[in-house]
Write a protein that holds these residues in place. Structure first.
Motif, short mmCIF file in Angstrom:
data_model
loop_
_atom_site.label_atom_id
_atom_site.label_comp_id
_atom_site.label_asym_id
_atom_site.label_seq_id
_atom_site.Cartn_x
_atom_site.Cartn_y
_atom_site.Cartn_z
N ASP A 128 -36.54 0.55 55.77
CA ASP A 128 -35.57 -0.29 55.04
C ASP A 128 -36.28 -1.59 54.68
O ASP A 128 -36.90 -2.21 55.54
N HIS A 149 -31.22 -5.86 61.87
CA HIS A 149 -30.88 -4.79 62.80
C HIS A 149 -32.13 -4.10 63.32
O HIS A 149 -33.18 -4.11 62.67
N ALA A 164 -35.48 -4.91 61.71
CA ALA A 164 -35.40 -5.26 60.28
C ALA A 164 -34.79 -6.66 60.24
O ALA A 164 -33.63 -6.85 60.59
N GLU A 210 -33.72 -9.91 58.05
CA GLU A 210 -33.35 -10.03 56.64
C GLU A 210 -32.49 -11.25 56.33
O GLU A 210 -31.28 -11.15 56.23
N GLU A 270 -36.30 -8.74 53.22
CA GLU A 270 -36.19 -7.97 54.47
C GLU A 270 -37.52 -7.28 54.76
O GLU A 270 -38.10 -6.65 53.88
CO CO Z 1 -31.52 -3.68 56.50
#
Ligand code: CO
Ligand code: MF3
Length: 266
Positions: A106, A169, A200, A202, A239
């Motif tokens: 991600d 997260h 992650a 962000e 991110e």
């Molecule tokens: Co994310």
């Protein structure tokens, strides 16, 4: 419970991040005036399928697309549309997730379409620096609050504000694992950071109005997805996936050459 990744899992996640990066880099480079966000989404889906991986957002809680394209006052989760044509000077963030071999990747980045305005260059610089400051705190033995605090105080110190209801997260076997990584917090508090965690991180930021308090929050539009700034300011969202190692943070999603090429002047 915060999962710790084994060397085998990290190898898979590193490769996934590399694949994701290549695709995101191409998408950002294609973001030019006259291009629609719907076209970018179709290109994303094609590239994801060609790479033999699965789009992670499509179908997630009913989300209809492969990427999120958030333009100007949209912070995150903008839905791509064929009638959303990018204009010169627009601020565009693209967020993309994939899954391969049971592991997720991600990442998001923000660019200016066409000729940049000075204040939008600053906006992206603040988001990027906030992220770097958060990453620098992703150290074994530290606390999650160290990361969150570093991001929040920096953003506020620049006269900016940040999203509160949307957070970073953990990531791995699920797109969203424990822990949540808010963009504000208390140093020395929260879960202990350990080797093998992948987060992650962000930040989502916008310039605060003179009478705006740090408590002022983002809003979700009636489509149930698109998140916008409280006063319609332009927003940036960046991110990265960060692995905590014995030698410090390792950014699994290190910037691909195409990303740098898509942001001349930065
Ligand atoms: Co994310
Ligand atoms: N990248 C987003 C996140 O970290 C996920 C997008 S939500 C989706 O939470 F619905 F678009 F998938």
């Amino acid at each position: 419970m915060i999962p710790l990744k084994t060397a085998r899992e990290i190898a898979i996640m590193r490769e996934n991040a590399r694949i994701l990066n290549e695709i995101l880099g191409e998408l950002l480079a294609r973001a030019r005036p006259g291009v629609s966000t719907g076209e970018l989404d179709r290109l994303a889906e094609r590239r994801v399928r060609e790479a033999g991986v699965r789009p992670a957002f499509k179908g997630y809680k009913g989300y209809p697309a492969t990427i999120c394209t958030s333009v100007n006052e949209e912070i995150v989760h903008g839905i791509p549309r064929d009638d959303r044509i990018l204009n010169d000077g627009d601020v565009l963030s693209i967020d993309i997730g994939i899954e391969r071999d049971g592991y997720f990747a991600d990442r998001a980045d923000t660019v200016i379409v066409g000729r940049p305005r000075e204040e939008d260059l600053e906006l992206i610089e603040v988001a990027r620096e906030a992220l770097e400051r958060g990453i620098a705190e992703a150290r074994a033995g530290g606390r999650l609050g160290d990361i969150s605090h570093a991001i929040g105080v920096y953003v506020l110190s620049r006269g900016y504000n940040f999203a509160k209801r949307f957070v970073g997260h953990g990531i791995g076997r699920a797109m969203h694992e424990d822990p949540q990584v808010p963009n504000y917090g208390t140093p020395g508090k929260g879960p202990r950071l350990r080797e093998g965690m992948v987060l992650a991180i962000e930040p989502m930021v916008w310039k605060a109005e003179p009478d705006e308090t740090p408590e002022e929050e983002e809003r979700v539009l009636a489509d149930g997805w698109t998140v916008v700034t409280p006063r319609g300011q332009r927003a940036a969202h960046v991110e990265e996936m960060v692995l905590i190692t014995a030698d410090g943070p390792e950014v699994l999603t290190a910037t691909a050459p195409a990303v740098a090429a898509a942001r001349p002047g930065l």
